[in-house]
Motif scaffolding. Structure first.
Motif, short mmCIF file in Angstrom:
data_model
loop_
_atom_site.label_atom_id
_atom_site.label_comp_id
_atom_site.label_asym_id
_atom_site.label_seq_id
_atom_site.Cartn_x
_atom_site.Cartn_y
_atom_site.Cartn_z
N GLU A 45 0.84 -1.21 0.00
CA GLU A 45 0.00 0.00 0.00
C GLU A 45 0.87 1.26 0.00
O GLU A 45 0.60 2.21 -0.72
CB GLU A 45 -0.93 0.00 1.23
N GLN A 46 1.91 1.23 0.80
CA GLN A 46 2.81 2.39 0.89
C GLN A 46 3.49 2.65 -0.46
O GLN A 46 3.72 3.80 -0.82
CB GLN A 46 3.87 2.13 1.96
N GLU A 50 5.00 5.68 -3.19
CA GLU A 50 6.45 5.83 -3.03
C GLU A 50 7.29 5.12 -4.08
O GLU A 50 8.51 5.20 -4.03
CB GLU A 50 6.87 5.33 -1.64
N TYR A 259 6.19 -2.18 11.03
CA TYR A 259 4.74 -2.26 10.98
C TYR A 259 4.19 -1.97 12.37
O TYR A 259 4.58 -2.63 13.32
CB TYR A 259 4.31 -3.66 10.53
N PRO A 261 3.51 1.11 9.53
CA PRO A 261 4.51 1.69 8.64
C PRO A 261 5.37 2.81 9.22
O PRO A 261 4.87 3.77 9.76
CB PRO A 261 3.67 2.22 7.47
N LYS A 262 6.66 2.64 9.12
CA LYS A 262 7.65 3.64 9.51
C LYS A 262 8.97 3.06 9.01
O LYS A 262 9.36 1.99 9.41
CB LYS A 262 7.67 3.80 11.04
N SER A 263 9.64 3.75 8.10
CA SER A 263 10.84 3.18 7.49
C SER A 263 12.10 3.74 8.11
O SER A 263 12.15 4.89 8.51
CB SER A 263 10.86 3.47 6.00
#
Ligand code: MN
Length: 267
Positions: A45-46, A50, A259, A261-263
């Motif tokens: 989804e992200q 991106e 999870y 989400p945060k990269s």
């Protein structure tokens, strides 16, 4: 090595390409499989906002067998995630791994994903152009003769045709067995495999000087190594590392996906 023998994807100078692999979905029958599946779906989804290109570098599914009209219900949600991503305009490629090389036309057509049996060459149209070769990386290098023979058998057309005559429920039961055998065969030599893969990449870069970067998967160990003749990356896995590679105008980043989400950058 003839670079023109590979399937190619042309990448614009400012486009973002993502690579990930080895989620081995459905390898465990517990809540971890569900959680990993959720993460993959969140990641897909992200990527809608991106990424311009996605390369799945094999072994997303722990096993997959394709019938002419039947897709596996157990992978419905992930397949829907890929389909939605492709429909949103992201060019999706799936390079076959050693657990999911039976992916075929129905999967490709339904999801809007292009399948590559062996390796994909990506060319970024900068000046000079940058060339990246992406492959799953199983059965490469010297030795491993037993596995190479097994691989040939599993990819044999007649065998595949015979297998397709089985009722899907039986087929999946058998595929599950094969997947387990294949995993048992490769489980005990992790450190040697990591080094062998890096060595394969180093040799590929040295023998084909037009290549700038080689990306492999399969070892489950995320890596970024600079060799004399280019860069080697490994996309790692989505069993423990949740790692992926982002290739943009800024170069290569090895990241891990949190999870929810945060990269963050891991190398
Ligand atoms: Mn693999």
């Amino acid at each position: 090595m003839d670079l023109h023998a590979h399937q190619q994807e042309i990448v614009e100078p400012d486009e973002r390409v993502h690579f990930f692999s080895d989620a081995h979905l459905d390898s465990e029958k517990d809540s971890r499989t569900l959680e990993r599946e959720q993460r993959v779906i969140a990641f897909l989804e992200q990527l809608r906002t991106e990424a311009d290109v996605l390369v799945i570098l094999g072994d997303l599914f722990d096993f997959y067998f394709e019938y002419k009209t039947v897709l596996p219900a157990r992978h419905l949600r992930v397949m829907a995630g890929i389909e939605a991503l492709a429909r949103s305009g992201v060019r999706c490629w799936y390079v076959a791994g050693n657990h999911d090389f039976w992916l075929g036309e129905l999967f490709s057509r339904t999801l809007g994903v292009r399948l590559v049996p062996d390796s994909l060459l990506l060319i970024r149209e900068t000046d000079p152009p940058l060339r990246v070769l992406a492959l799953h990386g199983d059965g490469l290098g010297e030795g491993d003769t037993g596995y190479k023979i097994l691989k040939k058998c599993l990819r044999n057309r007649l065998l595949i045709r015979l297998f397709r005559l089985l009722h899907p429920d039986w087929g999946y039961a058998l595929a599950r067995f094969t997947s387990r055998t294949s995993r048992k065969y490769t489980a005990n030599r992790q450190a040697a495999r990591v080094e062998a893969s890096a060595d394969t990449a180093r040799k590929l870069l040295a023998s084909c000087r037009e290549l700038d970067t080689v990306i492999l998967a399969h070892t489950h160990q995320p890596e970024k190594r600079e060799f004399e003749h280019g860069l080697y990356l490994n996309s790692g896995d989505w069993c423990t590392h949740f790692s992926y590679i982002k290739w943009s105008a800024a170069g290569f980043e090895l990241k891990s996906f949190d999870y929810p989400p945060k990269s963050k950058t891991v190398a």
